[in-house]
Design a protein around this motif. Structure first.
Motif, PDB file in Angstrom:
ATOM      1  N   ASP A   1      -7.142  -2.584  -1.064  1.00  0.00           N
ATOM      2  CA  ASP A   1      -7.085  -1.255  -0.464  1.00  0.00           C
ATOM      3  C   ASP A   1      -6.960  -0.147  -1.507  1.00  0.00           C
ATOM      4  O   ASP A   1      -7.933   0.543  -1.808  1.00  0.00           O
ATOM      5  CB  ASP A   1      -5.908  -1.205   0.528  1.00  0.00           C
ATOM      6  CG  ASP A   1      -5.770   0.121   1.256  1.00  0.00           C
ATOM      7  OD1 ASP A   1      -6.513   1.062   0.950  1.00  0.00           O
ATOM      8  OD2 ASP A   1      -4.883   0.238   2.128  1.00  0.00           O
ATOM      9  N   ASN A   2      -5.789   0.036  -2.113  1.00  0.00           N
ATOM     10  CA  ASN A   2      -5.550   1.247  -2.906  1.00  0.00           C
ATOM     11  C   ASN A   2      -6.453   1.345  -4.132  1.00  0.00           C
ATOM     12  O   ASN A   2      -6.891   2.443  -4.488  1.00  0.00           O
ATOM     13  CB  ASN A   2      -4.075   1.347  -3.326  1.00  0.00           C
ATOM     14  CG  ASN A   2      -3.136   1.707  -2.179  1.00  0.00           C
ATOM     15  OD1 ASN A   2      -1.925   1.738  -2.354  1.00  0.00           O
ATOM     16  ND2 ASN A   2      -3.673   1.967  -0.986  1.00  0.00           N
TER      17      ASN A   2
ATOM     18  N   CYS B   1       0.869  -1.186   0.000  1.00  0.00           N
ATOM     19  CA  CYS B   1       0.000   0.000   0.000  1.00  0.00           C
ATOM     20  C   CYS B   1       0.902   1.232   0.000  1.00  0.00           C
ATOM     21  O   CYS B   1       2.039   1.177   0.477  1.00  0.00           O
ATOM     22  CB  CYS B   1      -0.859  -0.034   1.250  1.00  0.00           C
ATOM     23  SG  CYS B   1      -1.745   1.496   1.620  1.00  0.00           S
TER      24      CYS B   1
ATOM     25  N   HIS C   1      -0.914  -5.353   3.637  1.00  0.00           N
ATOM     26  CA  HIS C   1      -2.369  -5.486   3.722  1.00  0.00           C
ATOM     27  C   HIS C   1      -3.035  -5.371   2.356  1.00  0.00           C
ATOM     28  O   HIS C   1      -4.183  -4.970   2.254  1.00  0.00           O
ATOM     29  CB  HIS C   1      -2.956  -4.501   4.734  1.00  0.00           C
ATOM     30  CG  HIS C   1      -2.672  -3.053   4.443  1.00  0.00           C
ATOM     31  ND1 HIS C   1      -1.641  -2.367   5.012  1.00  0.00           N
ATOM     32  CD2 HIS C   1      -3.302  -2.175   3.640  1.00  0.00           C
ATOM     33  CE1 HIS C   1      -1.646  -1.122   4.577  1.00  0.00           C
ATOM     34  NE2 HIS C   1      -2.652  -0.978   3.733  1.00  0.00           N
TER      35      HIS C   1
END
Ligand SMILES: [Zn+2]
Ligand SMILES: [Zn+2]
Length: 336
Positions: free
Chosen positions: A154-155, A38, A59
């Motif tokens: 996530d991103n 990330c 993550h």
């Protein structure tokens, strides 16, 4: 098993830890097959984080399911899945309201890759335990490449959330992106795909700017405030002074979304913001709630997240290669 552990600035190492085991019949054990840092991990590795090492890092990954509890119905061993960065139950009032980063059934801030809200390990580990597997895991849509979608935890869905709902409300909006890493580039890609009339990307890194150009953005190394220049501003630098420049460039009643993680304090031009009428959102991403939408967009072919992947590297090279200053390296391994 090996757990990639952040031990000091620009230093990670494998540490041997016991393999995770199912603790209830609603859990799953997964093996990451494509994992990537990330943008926040890059800041942590550079020594800008606020949590003292050592801790397990990572993550963002696509993983192979290797074991499921008897009550798990949505995924099975062998499936490729996206593992959201934050831990959530799917059933509490907050999860049902879409606030999955604020799940009331797990400790506050429970997540992979940082010892906040308990120790859930990291996704640069050989194996990870996933509680509430039916609520958390999302099968990777057929046709999507795990390497291109390693950031789907996530991103990638964060970038979708930073801009897609606002473009839907303001079709053809002009979008400013002030960024330093993958999030801002994904935003450029998504904003153009969803009909932004202009996308302007600001980043001192020439390689990043070239990628943004490829996504149809105009670019600049630095930002001069452009009063009333943009309808939507996205700031993903972790720097308050950059956020201040972004909000100074908004049209009346403009929207500024920040990816957050401002580890150092700073000042915002609140009087200017008041006079312009700025809505500013600085929020941890409730990724699980909109992950399916972000995956649908990726599967539509209208976007090209694979262009942001800067290196494809071997899993065993994580300790040596992760601390290097790459935009978006993806570490892969074969797991049947
Ligand atoms: Zn993150
Ligand atoms: Zn919950």
């Amino acid at each position: 098993m090996r757990e990639l552990t952040y031990v000091a600035r620009r230093t990670v190492e494998w540490r041997e830890v016991p393999e995770p085991r199912l603790r209830s019949d609603g859990e799953a054990i997964v093996a990451p097959v494509a994992a990537t840092p990330c943008d926040v991990d890059s800041a942590i590795l550079a020594g800008h984080g606020f949590i003292d090492p050592p801790f397990a890092l990572g993550h963002e990954c696509v993983a192979r399911v290797v074991e499921t509890g008897d009550a798990v119905t949505s995924v099975a061993p062998g499936d490729l899945v996206v593992v959201p960065w934050s831990i959530n139950c799917g059933g509490c009032d907050r999860c049902r309201a879409g606030l999955t980063a604020h799940c009331a059934a797990v400790p506050h801030m429970a997540m992979y890759g940082a010892p906040l809200g308990g120790d859930w390990g990291g996704l640069f580990s050989d194996l990870a335990r996933v509680p509430h597997a039916d609520a958390m895991l999302v099968p990777l849509p057929a046709g999507l490449d795990p390497v291109a979608m390693a950031s789907a935890s996530d991103n990638w869905p964060l970038a979708w959330r930073l801009v897609a709902p606002h473009l839907k409300a303001r079709p053809g909006a002009r979008v400013l992106v002030v960024a330093r890493g993958s999030v801002g580039l994904y935003v450029c890609d998504i904003a153009r795909a969803l009909g932004a009339s202009a996308v302007h990307y600001v980043d001192p890194d020439a390689e990043h700017r070239a990628l943004a150009n490829g996504f149809g953005a105009t670019t600049a190394e630095t930002l001069e405030p452009t009063p009333h220049g943009f309808d939507i501003a996205v700031e993903a630098t972790g720097r308050v002074e950059q956020l201040a420049l972004a909000v100074r460039s908004l049209t009346p009643e403009g929207i500024c979304e920040s990816a957050g993680n401002h580890f150092r304090p700073g000042e915002l031009p609140l009087l200017d913001m008041y006079l312009t009428g700025v809505t500013l959102r600085v929020a941890r991403d409730n990724v699980r709630a909109h992950l399916p939408h972000a995956l649908d967009l990726a599967a539509s072919g209208a976007v090209a997240p694979e262009k942001v992947v800067s290196h494809v590297l071997d899993w065993d090279d994580l300790p040596s290669a992760l601390p290097e200053n790459h935009l978006k390296p993806v570490f892969t391994r074969a797991v049947d």
